[in-house]
Design a protein around this motif. Structure first.
Motif, PDB file in Angstrom:
ATOM      1  N   ASP A   1       0.835  -1.202   0.000  1.00 18.27           N
ATOM      2  CA  ASP A   1       0.000   0.000   0.000  1.00 18.27           C
ATOM      3  C   ASP A   1       0.869   1.251   0.000  1.00 18.27           C
ATOM      4  O   ASP A   1       0.502   2.271  -0.573  1.00 18.27           O
ATOM      5  CB  ASP A   1      -0.921   0.014   1.229  1.00 18.27           C
ATOM      6  CG  ASP A   1      -2.005  -1.055   1.155  1.00 18.27           C
ATOM      7  OD1 ASP A   1      -2.321  -1.500   0.034  1.00 18.27           O
ATOM      8  OD2 ASP A   1      -2.530  -1.440   2.218  1.00 18.27           O
ATOM      9  N   GLY A   2       2.035   1.170   0.648  1.00 12.93           N
ATOM     10  CA  GLY A   2       2.948   2.321   0.720  1.00 12.93           C
ATOM     11  C   GLY A   2       3.425   2.783  -0.641  1.00 12.93           C
ATOM     12  O   GLY A   2       3.515   3.991  -0.899  1.00 12.93           O
ATOM     13  N   SER A   3       3.698   1.844  -1.537  1.00 12.80           N
ATOM     14  CA  SER A   3       4.185   2.239  -2.864  1.00 12.80           C
ATOM     15  C   SER A   3       3.061   2.871  -3.686  1.00 12.80           C
ATOM     16  O   SER A   3       3.282   3.819  -4.432  1.00 12.80           O
ATOM     17  CB  SER A   3       4.802   1.054  -3.607  1.00 12.80           C
ATOM     18  OG  SER A   3       3.820   0.151  -4.046  1.00 12.80           O
TER      19      SER A   3
ATOM     20  N   TYR B   1       0.507   4.481  -2.383  1.00  9.04           N
ATOM     21  CA  TYR B   1       0.268   5.802  -1.787  1.00  9.04           C
ATOM     22  C   TYR B   1       1.289   6.802  -2.346  1.00  9.04           C
ATOM     23  O   TYR B   1       0.945   7.941  -2.665  1.00  9.04           O
ATOM     24  CB  TYR B   1       0.369   5.735  -0.258  1.00  9.04           C
ATOM     25  CG  TYR B   1       0.114   7.067   0.395  1.00  9.04           C
ATOM     26  CD1 TYR B   1      -1.185   7.529   0.602  1.00  9.04           C
ATOM     27  CD2 TYR B   1       1.179   7.888   0.787  1.00  9.04           C
ATOM     28  CE1 TYR B   1      -1.415   8.764   1.174  1.00  9.04           C
ATOM     29  CE2 TYR B   1       0.947   9.123   1.356  1.00  9.04           C
ATOM     30  CZ  TYR B   1      -0.355   9.552   1.554  1.00  9.04           C
ATOM     31  OH  TYR B   1      -0.581  10.780   2.113  1.00  9.04           O
ATOM     32  N   ALA B   2       2.549   6.357  -2.487  1.00 10.41           N
ATOM     33  CA  ALA B   2       3.597   7.225  -3.046  1.00 10.41           C
ATOM     34  C   ALA B   2       3.274   7.608  -4.490  1.00 10.41           C
ATOM     35  O   ALA B   2       3.469   8.763  -4.894  1.00 10.41           O
ATOM     36  CB  ALA B   2       4.955   6.523  -2.971  1.00 10.41           C
TER      37      ALA B   2
ATOM     38  N   LYS C   1       0.216   7.745  -5.882  1.00  5.98           N
ATOM     39  CA  LYS C   1      -0.909   8.686  -5.843  1.00  5.98           C
ATOM     40  C   LYS C   1      -0.431  10.078  -5.437  1.00  5.98           C
ATOM     41  O   LYS C   1      -0.861  11.080  -6.000  1.00  5.98           O
ATOM     42  CB  LYS C   1      -1.984   8.193  -4.869  1.00  5.98           C
ATOM     43  CG  LYS C   1      -2.777   7.015  -5.377  1.00  5.98           C
ATOM     44  CD  LYS C   1      -3.765   6.538  -4.319  1.00  5.98           C
ATOM     45  CE  LYS C   1      -4.366   5.208  -4.703  1.00  5.98           C
ATOM     46  NZ  LYS C   1      -5.131   4.597  -3.624  1.00  5.98           N
ATOM     47  N   TRP C   2       0.458  10.121  -4.446  1.00  2.00           N
ATOM     48  CA  TRP C   2       0.986  11.404  -3.977  1.00  2.00           C
ATOM     49  C   TRP C   2       1.724  12.119  -5.111  1.00  2.00           C
ATOM     50  O   TRP C   2       1.528  13.306  -5.340  1.00  2.00           O
ATOM     51  CB  TRP C   2       1.919  11.195  -2.785  1.00  2.00           C
ATOM     52  CG  TRP C   2       2.286  12.470  -2.105  1.00  2.00           C
ATOM     53  CD1 TRP C   2       1.696  13.012  -1.008  1.00  2.00           C
ATOM     54  CD2 TRP C   2       3.320  13.389  -2.494  1.00  2.00           C
ATOM     55  NE1 TRP C   2       2.296  14.211  -0.692  1.00  2.00           N
ATOM     56  CE2 TRP C   2       3.295  14.469  -1.583  1.00  2.00           C
ATOM     57  CE3 TRP C   2       4.261  13.400  -3.520  1.00  2.00           C
ATOM     58  CZ2 TRP C   2       4.171  15.542  -1.669  1.00  2.00           C
ATOM     59  CZ3 TRP C   2       5.132  14.476  -3.612  1.00  2.00           C
ATOM     60  CH2 TRP C   2       5.094  15.530  -2.695  1.00  2.00           C
TER      61      TRP C   2
ATOM     62  N   GLY D   1       8.066   4.781  -1.740  1.00  2.00           N
ATOM     63  CA  GLY D   1       7.196   4.734  -0.572  1.00  2.00           C
ATOM     64  C   GLY D   1       7.966   4.217   0.622  1.00  2.00           C
ATOM     65  O   GLY D   1       9.024   3.608   0.483  1.00  2.00           O
TER      66      GLY D   1
ATOM     67  N   ARG E   1       7.714   1.797   3.993  1.00  2.00           N
ATOM     68  CA  ARG E   1       6.915   0.722   4.598  1.00  2.00           C
ATOM     69  C   ARG E   1       6.689   0.966   6.083  1.00  2.00           C
ATOM     70  O   ARG E   1       5.957   0.243   6.730  1.00  2.00           O
ATOM     71  CB  ARG E   1       7.617  -0.625   4.422  1.00  2.00           C
ATOM     72  CG  ARG E   1       7.587  -1.128   3.006  1.00  2.00           C
ATOM     73  CD  ARG E   1       8.305  -2.462   2.955  1.00  2.00           C
ATOM     74  NE  ARG E   1       8.390  -2.961   1.607  1.00  2.00           N
ATOM     75  CZ  ARG E   1       7.524  -3.802   1.067  1.00  2.00           C
ATOM     76  NH1 ARG E   1       6.490  -4.216   1.752  1.00  2.00           N
ATOM     77  NH2 ARG E   1       7.683  -4.226  -0.157  1.00  2.00           N
TER      78      ARG E   1
ATOM     79  N   LYS F   1       5.872   8.984   3.060  1.00  2.00           N
ATOM     80  CA  LYS F   1       5.377   8.147   4.153  1.00  2.00           C
ATOM     81  C   LYS F   1       3.857   8.154   4.138  1.00  2.00           C
ATOM     82  O   LYS F   1       3.249   9.212   4.003  1.00  2.00           O
ATOM     83  CB  LYS F   1       5.867   8.685   5.494  1.00  2.00           C
ATOM     84  CG  LYS F   1       7.357   8.543   5.689  1.00  2.00           C
ATOM     85  CD  LYS F   1       7.751   8.956   7.075  1.00  2.00           C
ATOM     86  CE  LYS F   1       9.239   8.727   7.282  1.00  2.00           C
ATOM     87  NZ  LYS F   1       9.641   8.990   8.662  1.00  2.00           N
ATOM     88  N   PRO F   2       3.236   6.982   4.295  1.00  2.00           N
ATOM     89  CA  PRO F   2       1.770   6.947   4.329  1.00  2.00           C
ATOM     90  C   PRO F   2       1.255   7.608   5.602  1.00  2.00           C
ATOM     91  O   PRO F   2       1.978   7.668   6.597  1.00  2.00           O
ATOM     92  CB  PRO F   2       1.444   5.458   4.301  1.00  2.00           C
ATOM     93  CG  PRO F   2       2.669   4.764   4.760  1.00  2.00           C
ATOM     94  CD  PRO F   2       3.829   5.655   4.433  1.00  2.00           C
TER      95      PRO F   2
ATOM     96  N   LYS G   1      -2.329   5.587  10.660  1.00  2.00           N
ATOM     97  CA  LYS G   1      -3.705   5.108  10.820  1.00  2.00           C
ATOM     98  C   LYS G   1      -4.231   5.567  12.165  1.00  2.00           C
ATOM     99  O   LYS G   1      -3.540   5.455  13.179  1.00  2.00           O
ATOM    100  CB  LYS G   1      -3.745   3.577  10.722  1.00  2.00           C
ATOM    101  CG  LYS G   1      -3.378   3.060   9.356  1.00  2.00           C
ATOM    102  CD  LYS G   1      -3.389   1.569   9.321  1.00  2.00           C
ATOM    103  CE  LYS G   1      -2.976   1.064   7.956  1.00  2.00           C
ATOM    104  NZ  LYS G   1      -2.847  -0.384   7.906  1.00  2.00           N
TER     105      LYS G   1
END
Length: 200
Positions: free
Chosen positions: A44-46, A48-49, A51-52, A162, A164, A193-194, A197
């Motif tokens: 998910d981190g990659s 998110y990167a 999308k960012w 991203g 992790r 960084k994501p 949560k």
């Protein structure tokens, strides 16, 4: 005399403003044609990167819908798969050696290719939705080395990776691709960084 010196000062100010305008225009042109590499894996981190990067590096340019994507820039999505080794596995009570058969190796290789295709297909769809020109690259080898090599060979303007969110101990033992790239890539590197949560 004062009027003459005022005119010279005014001319100097005009020249400075004109030079600034030219520099700003050159920066905008370079920004519009920026080549950004984003390292993609199944995490998910990659994503998110990615999308960012699409939102902040390409989406913030105020691109009109009729604009040609090539005028905006390019995002290169690189996925690195580690080569499958024919490891020796101890089997049986005596610890007899077991080698992976060629059919096992071939099925693992095929599964890796399908996984890479699925990951990059998802990534391509994100860039298509943002109307950003995208290229994909699948490499084999150690991810941190291959990402840095590819960024250098393709002469990208920025490498985005991203995070992790490994803890200090895990990062010390496992190493971090993002940390490695930040220290070894020959281009600027951005670690995304994501968001944390919420515990609610």
């Amino acid at each position: 005399m004062e009027a003459q010196s005022g005119a010279v000062a005014g001319a100097a100010a005009t020249t400075t403003t004109t030079e600034q305008a030219i520099l700003m225009e050159k920066c905008e042109q370079k920004q519009k044609k920026m080549k950004v590499m984003v390292a993609i894996d199944e995490s998910d981190g990659s994503f998110y990167a990615l999308k960012w990067a699409l939102d902040h590096l390409f989406g913030s340019m105020g691109v009109a819908p009729e604009t040609n994507p090539e005028e905006v820039g390019t995002v290169v999505m690189v996925h690195v798969q580690q080569p499958f080794q024919q490891y020796v596995f101890p089997a049986g009570p005596g610890g007899a050696a077991f080698y992976a058969t060629s059919t096992v190796v071939e099925s693992v290789r095929k599964a890796q290719e399908e996984n890479a295709a699925a990951i990059l297909s998802r990534a391509l769809q994100l860039s298509k939705d943002k109307m950003v020109k995208a290229e994909t690259l699948i490499l084999n080898g150690e991810p941190k080395d291959m990402i840095c090599e590819a960024a250098e060979q393709m002469q990208v303007d920025l490498l985005v990776v991203g995070s992790r969110g490994l803890g200090t101990i895990k990062r010390a033992f496992l190493g971090s691709v993002s940390d490695y790239c930040a220290h070894h890539a020959k281009c600027p590197t951005l670690i995304v960084k994501p968001p944390k949560k919420s515990t609610k």
